[in-house]
Design a protein around this motif. Structure first.
Motif, short mmCIF file in Angstrom:
data_model
loop_
_atom_site.label_atom_id
_atom_site.label_comp_id
_atom_site.label_asym_id
_atom_site.label_seq_id
_atom_site.Cartn_x
_atom_site.Cartn_y
_atom_site.Cartn_z
N HIS A 62 0.85 -1.21 0.00
CA HIS A 62 0.00 0.00 0.00
C HIS A 62 0.87 1.24 0.00
O HIS A 62 2.09 1.16 0.10
CB HIS A 62 -0.99 -0.02 1.17
CG HIS A 62 -0.36 0.08 2.52
ND1 HIS A 62 0.33 -0.96 3.09
CD2 HIS A 62 -0.30 1.10 3.42
CE1 HIS A 62 0.77 -0.59 4.29
NE2 HIS A 62 0.41 0.66 4.51
N HIS A 64 1.34 4.00 1.97
CA HIS A 64 1.97 4.72 3.09
C HIS A 64 3.49 4.73 2.94
O HIS A 64 4.09 3.74 2.53
CB HIS A 64 1.60 4.07 4.43
CG HIS A 64 0.25 4.49 4.92
ND1 HIS A 64 -0.55 3.68 5.69
CD2 HIS A 64 -0.44 5.65 4.76
CE1 HIS A 64 -1.67 4.31 5.99
NE2 HIS A 64 -1.63 5.51 5.43
N ASP A 66 5.94 4.47 4.97
CA ASP A 66 6.74 3.44 5.64
C ASP A 66 6.73 2.13 4.86
O ASP A 66 7.39 1.17 5.24
CB ASP A 66 6.31 3.25 7.11
CG ASP A 66 4.86 2.88 7.26
OD1 ASP A 66 4.02 3.34 6.45
OD2 ASP A 66 4.53 2.11 8.18
N HIS A 67 5.99 2.10 3.74
CA HIS A 67 6.00 0.95 2.83
C HIS A 67 6.48 1.30 1.43
O HIS A 67 6.72 0.41 0.61
CB HIS A 67 4.59 0.34 2.76
CG HIS A 67 4.14 -0.22 4.07
ND1 HIS A 67 4.10 -1.58 4.34
CD2 HIS A 67 3.75 0.40 5.21
CE1 HIS A 67 3.71 -1.76 5.58
NE2 HIS A 67 3.48 -0.58 6.14
N HIS A 162 -6.99 -1.58 4.65
CA HIS A 162 -6.23 -0.67 5.53
C HIS A 162 -6.33 0.78 5.06
O HIS A 162 -6.75 1.65 5.82
CB HIS A 162 -4.79 -1.17 5.58
CG HIS A 162 -3.80 -0.23 6.18
ND1 HIS A 162 -3.89 0.18 7.50
CD2 HIS A 162 -2.70 0.36 5.67
CE1 HIS A 162 -2.88 1.00 7.75
NE2 HIS A 162 -2.15 1.13 6.66
N ASP A 187 -0.26 -3.99 5.92
CA ASP A 187 -0.99 -3.50 7.09
C ASP A 187 -2.43 -3.98 6.95
O ASP A 187 -3.05 -3.81 5.90
CB ASP A 187 -0.93 -1.98 7.18
CG ASP A 187 0.45 -1.49 7.59
OD1 ASP A 187 1.32 -2.34 7.88
OD2 ASP A 187 0.67 -0.26 7.63
ZN LIG Z 1 -0.02 1.63 6.47
#
Ligand SMILES: [Zn+2]
Length: 461
Positions: A62, A64, A66-67, A162, A187
């Motif tokens: 996804h 975000h 942090d990904h 998510h 997530d």
């Molecule tokens: Zn996330």
């Protein structure tokens, strides 16, 4: 045997990167930025523990950061292949990654202003242009359809519920050492949330990587919509403005959905003005409206009928700086603006203007990290520093719980327990306490042993 290496989100919640190697094929699952503590952030600057030019494929669960936020660095360090992600994830990356590059440039500029050194000027990790360039590597992956990425590797993306477009990714391995399936949960979202589908029931798999962000906690049971309505009514009754600092992607849209639903069913007065003051949130709203394949049934039906579930027609969208400034004169209504923890963005101007006013309510729409202005206000600070000025906090400050986009420990165990037992379960994407909590909870409720990998661990599967 296939090899699985944990190059991020191992004992922490950021920097998600997992390398899967099978019969000469090398695939990186997620390409996240390390955030938070300096010792973690330094990893973004160091040479990665694998050679980007030797990767065959990158897949994203996804959008975000942090990904995905390390993707431009991967490009700069020699990766030239494809990046597979759902279409909605790709579109959201188109908003989030250039913004991340812009923020990196701003940080470097600030650092140079404060500690100027001719020999060692701060450089951005990557620029907005680097981020824009790496978007060309994105290729769309549909939900549910098998995608053959190598003779011996077939992938499948399932909805994870998510954020918009979020997926869990299944890798089915065949050929020598194959005959097994690995599932990356990404997530994991929650059931019965606005806009998004429920997470797909756990598909059969032999090896599972599952997140554990809230592994030691359960979310409160209150209905966030009722809490939101209550705060809006109370504030408007006394003639004030509700100021909602909210993340531009995800949280803002969930809030708009709830407000509009309550205006339709009479729980809130439809005449209450709603202002959305964040160019990024406005772009994200349009992306949210476009991706029916990533909606739950209710949202899809409403969009198909030509309805306006996010209230685009109803709300005033402020893209330009002039439109934003004009909000200084607003005397009643709801202003939604970023950033979500009041660390930057246009919300700061509104806070500066309205925090001294007792009639204002500042409603934080989620968790406030330690050290942020949001956290200070949540803890009852009498003043906060904004643009070098001490601003008195006379406004009422509230936190809207229950909007988390992550499943809690009960949600994860429920999801895990309803599927076939995998032969190995690896707990990722959790701080040490949360991950330990998850391990004991899974053991207690399901009797499963779990593996808690460290950074740079490798296992054969
Ligand atoms: Zn996330």
């Amino acid at each position: 045997m296939a090899r699985l290496s944990f190059f991020g989100a191992a004992g922490t919640v950021t920097g998600s990167k997992f390398l899967l190697e099978h019969n000469g094929f090398r695939m990186l699952v997620d390409c996240g930025l390390f955030q938070g503590l300096k010792q973690l952030r330094l990893r973004n600057r160091a040479a990665p523990p694998f050679d980007p030019s030797e990767l065959d494929l990158v897949v994203l669960t996804h959008a975000h950061l942090d990904h995905t936020g390390y993707l431009p660095v991967l490009g700069l360090r020699g990766y030239e292949g494809r990046v597979l992600a759902t279409e909605a994830t790709g579109d959201l990356c188109g908003v989030l990654l250039p913004d991340s590059g812009h923020l990196q440039e701003e940080d470097a500029r600030w650092a140079n202003k404060r500690h100027y050194s001719k020999h060692d000027p701060a450089k951005p990790l990557y620029t907005k242009d680097d981020a824009l360039r790496c978007l060309a590597m994105l290729r769309p992956a549909p939900f549910y359809e098998p995608i053959e990425v190598h003779d011996d590797v077939t992938l499948r993306f399932y909805p994870a519920g998510h954020i918009l477009g979020a997926a869990m990714i299944e890798a089915r391995l065949s050929g020598k050492g194959g005959g097994k399936t690995i599932l990356f949960s990404g997530d994991l979202g929650r059931c019965a949330r606005p806009i998004l589908p429920d997470p797909e029931p756990l598909p059969d798999c032999d090896h599972l990587l599952v997140e554990s962000t809230y592994g030691d906690r359960d979310h409160p049971e209150e209905d966030p919509a009722s809490e939101l309505a209550e705060v809006v009514r109370r504030t408007l009754d006394k003639g004030g403005v509700v100021l909602i600092p909210a993340f531009a992607v995800g949280r803002t849209q969930a809030i708009l959905y709830m407000l509009n639903e309550m205006m339709r069913d009479g729980r809130l007065d439809p005449a209450i003005p709603i202002y959305v003051d964040s160019p990024m949130a406005i772009q994200a709203i349009r992306i949210f409206m476009r991706h029916a394949e990533a909606h739950d049934r209710e949202m899809r039906t409403q969009v198909a009928r030509g309805e306006d579930p996010l209230g685009l027609g109803n709300s005033r969208l402020c893209s330009s700086v002039e439109e934003s400034k004009a909000l200084n004169d607003v005397t009643t209504g709801i202003i939604v603006s970023a950033s979500g923890m009041a660390t930057g963005g246009r919300i700061l101007h509104h806070l500066k203007r309205r925090l001294p006013d007792r009639k204002t309510t500042v409603l934080f729409a989620g968790y406030q990290a330690v050290g942020t202005r949001g956290r200070h206000m949540q803890e009852g600070a009498e003043t906060v520093r904004i643009h070098g000025e001490e601003v008195p906090v006379r406004a009422r400050v509230e936190i809207l719980d229950g909007l988390s986009a992550h499943a809690d420990r009960g949600g994860i165990v429920n999801w895990l327990g309803k599927g076939k037992k995998p032969s190995s379960v690896h707990l990722v994407h959790g701080d040490p306490d949360a991950r330990d909590g998850m391990a004991s909870y899974v053991k207690e409720k399901l009797g499963y042993e779990t593996h808690r990998p460290d950074y740079r661990d490798t296992v054969t599967v």
